[in-house]
Design a protein around this motif. Structure first.
Motif, short mmCIF file in Angstrom:
data_model
loop_
_atom_site.label_atom_id
_atom_site.label_comp_id
_atom_site.label_asym_id
_atom_site.label_seq_id
_atom_site.Cartn_x
_atom_site.Cartn_y
_atom_site.Cartn_z
N LYS A 11 0.85 -1.20 0.00
CA LYS A 11 0.00 0.00 0.00
C LYS A 11 0.88 1.25 0.00
O LYS A 11 0.62 2.22 -0.71
CB LYS A 11 -0.91 -0.03 1.24
CG LYS A 11 -2.11 0.85 1.13
CD LYS A 11 -2.95 0.83 2.40
CE LYS A 11 -3.49 -0.55 2.75
NZ LYS A 11 -4.19 -0.57 4.05
N LYS A 12 1.97 1.22 0.80
CA LYS A 12 2.91 2.34 0.85
C LYS A 12 3.61 2.50 -0.51
O LYS A 12 3.79 3.61 -1.00
CB LYS A 12 3.97 2.12 1.93
CG LYS A 12 3.41 1.94 3.33
CD LYS A 12 3.02 3.25 3.93
CE LYS A 12 2.65 3.11 5.40
NZ LYS A 12 2.01 4.31 5.92
N ILE A 13 4.01 1.38 -1.11
CA ILE A 13 4.68 1.41 -2.42
C ILE A 13 3.75 2.02 -3.45
O ILE A 13 4.16 2.87 -4.25
CB ILE A 13 5.11 -0.01 -2.85
CG1 ILE A 13 6.17 -0.55 -1.89
CG2 ILE A 13 5.62 -0.02 -4.28
CD1 ILE A 13 6.39 -2.06 -1.98
N MET A 14 2.49 1.62 -3.43
CA MET A 14 1.50 2.18 -4.35
C MET A 14 1.42 3.70 -4.18
O MET A 14 1.41 4.44 -5.16
CB MET A 14 0.13 1.55 -4.07
CG MET A 14 -0.99 2.11 -4.92
SD MET A 14 -2.62 1.66 -4.25
CE MET A 14 -2.72 2.80 -2.86
N THR A 15 1.42 4.17 -2.93
CA THR A 15 1.35 5.60 -2.65
C THR A 15 2.59 6.32 -3.19
O THR A 15 2.49 7.40 -3.79
CB THR A 15 1.25 5.83 -1.12
OG1 THR A 15 0.14 5.09 -0.63
CG2 THR A 15 1.07 7.30 -0.79
N LEU A 85 -1.00 -1.50 -11.09
CA LEU A 85 -0.69 -2.38 -12.21
C LEU A 85 0.82 -2.51 -12.41
O LEU A 85 1.35 -3.62 -12.59
CB LEU A 85 -1.35 -1.86 -13.50
CG LEU A 85 -1.25 -2.77 -14.72
CD1 LEU A 85 -1.72 -4.19 -14.42
CD2 LEU A 85 -2.04 -2.18 -15.89
N ARG A 86 1.54 -1.40 -12.35
CA ARG A 86 3.00 -1.44 -12.50
C ARG A 86 3.63 -2.29 -11.40
O ARG A 86 4.52 -3.09 -11.65
CB ARG A 86 3.59 -0.03 -12.46
CG ARG A 86 3.34 0.73 -13.74
CD ARG A 86 3.99 2.11 -13.73
NE ARG A 86 3.71 2.79 -14.98
CZ ARG A 86 3.06 3.95 -15.07
NH1 ARG A 86 2.65 4.58 -13.98
NH2 ARG A 86 2.83 4.49 -16.24
N LEU A 87 3.16 -2.09 -10.17
CA LEU A 87 3.67 -2.86 -9.04
C LEU A 87 3.42 -4.35 -9.26
O LEU A 87 4.32 -5.18 -9.07
CB LEU A 87 3.01 -2.38 -7.75
CG LEU A 87 3.33 -3.14 -6.47
CD1 LEU A 87 4.84 -3.13 -6.19
CD2 LEU A 87 2.57 -2.54 -5.30
#
Length: 133
Positions: A11-15, A85-87
């Motif tokens: 979730k943090k990575i997405m942010t 999507l990239r993640l």
């Protein structure tokens, strides 16, 4: 300091990826490590590895996403959706996380942050990437 699990870290990575995308789209200079620190006070190798990985392979990831996004391109998706999507694609192709976990985690993020049609699109793209890797 509380220990975040992998799902919370994603979730943090997405942010972080969302933030970087906003800066890139608006041609604003940014420092990746500063953005990571803003979102996550603790130093975390998993987060760094994923963020830098997605950025390093962004062109390849986007190209692949566009191959499987029928009638769409990744840059037409919202910042949150494209980050998820990239993640997901990065984790599927460039890490040793089990494939089913990569797909499930991305779909779970999409359930919370994307609308239903986008969630299905993300699921479909990741499924195709998985079957063609």
């Amino acid at each position: 300091m509380e220990q975040l699990n992998r799902s919370e870290l994603r979730k943090k990575i997405m942010t972080i990826l969302y933030q970087i995308n906003v800066y890139q789209n608006n041609k604003i200079e940014y420092n990746i490590d500063s953005i990571i620190k803003e979102v996550l006070e603790i130093d975390n190798e998993f987060v760094k590895e994923m963020v830098y990985g997605v950025i390093t392979y962004k062109k390849d990831i986007d190209q692949l996403a566009n191959t499987y996004l029928e009638g769409w391109t990744i840059d037409r998706l919202g910042n949150t959706d494209s980050a998820i999507l990239r993640l997901g694609i990065y984790e599927l192709l460039y890490t040793d996380t089990p494939d089913v976990v990569c797909i499930n985690e991305a779909v779970e993020l999409a359930k919370v942050y994307s609308d239903d049609s986008v969630r299905k699109m993300i699921n479909s793209v990741l499924d195709k990437v998985y079957h063609n890797k």
